[in-house]
Design an enzyme around this catalytic site. Sequence first.
Site, PDB file in Angstrom:
ATOM      1  N   ASP A 112      37.035  27.331  38.135  1.00 15.66           N
ATOM      2  CA  ASP A 112      36.913  26.952  36.733  1.00 15.66           C
ATOM      3  C   ASP A 112      35.850  27.825  36.078  1.00 15.66           C
ATOM      4  O   ASP A 112      34.742  27.979  36.617  1.00 15.66           O
ATOM      5  CB  ASP A 112      36.521  25.472  36.617  1.00 15.66           C
ATOM      6  CG  ASP A 112      36.649  24.965  35.193  1.00 15.66           C
ATOM      7  OD1 ASP A 112      37.764  24.599  34.789  1.00 15.66           O
ATOM      8  OD2 ASP A 112      35.623  24.939  34.469  1.00 15.66           O
ATOM      9  N   GLU A 143      41.365  26.966  31.477  1.00 14.65           N
ATOM     10  CA  GLU A 143      40.461  27.912  32.143  1.00 14.65           C
ATOM     11  C   GLU A 143      40.355  27.643  33.636  1.00 14.65           C
ATOM     12  O   GLU A 143      39.431  28.122  34.298  1.00 14.65           O
ATOM     13  CB  GLU A 143      39.064  27.851  31.503  1.00 14.65           C
ATOM     14  CG  GLU A 143      38.292  26.577  31.740  1.00 14.65           C
ATOM     15  CD  GLU A 143      38.555  25.489  30.706  1.00 14.65           C
ATOM     16  OE1 GLU A 143      37.690  24.613  30.563  1.00 14.65           O
ATOM     17  OE2 GLU A 143      39.616  25.516  30.052  1.00 14.65           O
ATOM     18  N   ARG A 159      33.244  35.990  47.366  1.00 15.89           N
ATOM     19  CA  ARG A 159      33.573  37.328  46.874  1.00 15.89           C
ATOM     20  C   ARG A 159      34.055  37.248  45.430  1.00 15.89           C
ATOM     21  O   ARG A 159      33.640  38.053  44.575  1.00 15.89           O
ATOM     22  CB  ARG A 159      34.640  37.966  47.751  1.00 15.89           C
ATOM     23  CG  ARG A 159      34.916  39.428  47.386  1.00 15.89           C
ATOM     24  CD  ARG A 159      36.102  40.015  48.136  1.00 15.89           C
ATOM     25  NE  ARG A 159      36.004  39.751  49.563  1.00 15.89           N
ATOM     26  CZ  ARG A 159      36.924  39.104  50.261  1.00 15.89           C
ATOM     27  NH1 ARG A 159      38.017  38.665  49.685  1.00 15.89           N
ATOM     28  NH2 ARG A 159      36.764  38.909  51.558  1.00 15.89           N
TER      29      ARG A 159
END
Length: 303
Positions: free
Chosen positions: A175, A219, A239
């Site tokens: 998110d 989102e 990552r």
Amino acid sequence: MADGIKEFTVLITDDEKMNVELLGSILSPVYNLLIARNGTRALALAQEHKPDLILLDVLMPDMTGFEVIAKLKESDITNKIPVIFITGLTSTEDEERGFFYGAVDYITKPFHKAIVKARVNTHIKIVDQMRTIERIGLIDPLTKISNRRGFENRLNAEWGKAFRDKTPIGILILDIDKFKVYNDTFGHQQGDAALKDFAQTTANSLLRPVDFPARWGGEEFVVLLPETDAIGAIEVAERIRKNVEASVILTEDQTQTKITASIGANSIVPQTPSPTPDFLEKADQALYKAKESGRNRVVCDGA
């Protein structure tokens, strides 16, 4: 291949005649082949024929494979063609460099027939699957990655495989932090630019072609990680988080803006043939904990 018709085309690029002949003998029964003996010819054939897959030698006299793939990625015509590097370079650094430039896989010399066939077949199947997804409307039109429906289809397939093979399957729910504030500050058009950048950064952070990103809604995004335990899921999530944090998103007046992401992770070995609700629910709960504990962080269920 149906009724003897070869549906897919593979471009083999290698300056050594013996390698070309060997790869040709392995792949010609199933695929149409294009042959290039140097990087310049490979770029021309790729532009003209848009092959479904490119096998690309790293060490060539006129251009290195890294230079060729960089040129391929610059062109709207060729930037989505998957590239498998074929090389005698075997160090971890060389392999990481190949993935950095956008390769989907890496085959080392000397070739093993079964490995070449398996790797090529896997990526051709992915190409075919992506075309099917595009054809039946499973791509999010803004971010150009899979939408929620496409993700659910992929989850069902990967879950069934993990159940049969008794292997772990991981999930990330991502998110964008304070996205409403970003939207209100810079406007909805810039908010769309941020969503597209986030989706691309997430996709580019995945080093395996089987890892599957999708836009869940608004989102919120998800990533499916086959054959991945909790430690591996955390590694991928970190990552992505770091790459998102490092990314710079420009506005129309060239103002530099930045976003961060909170990520919830989960991994299990399926005990049922169909996905269970708690698989996503636990990742969602982990996401909530990540946000509650300060945002821009990764939390994994049970870790």
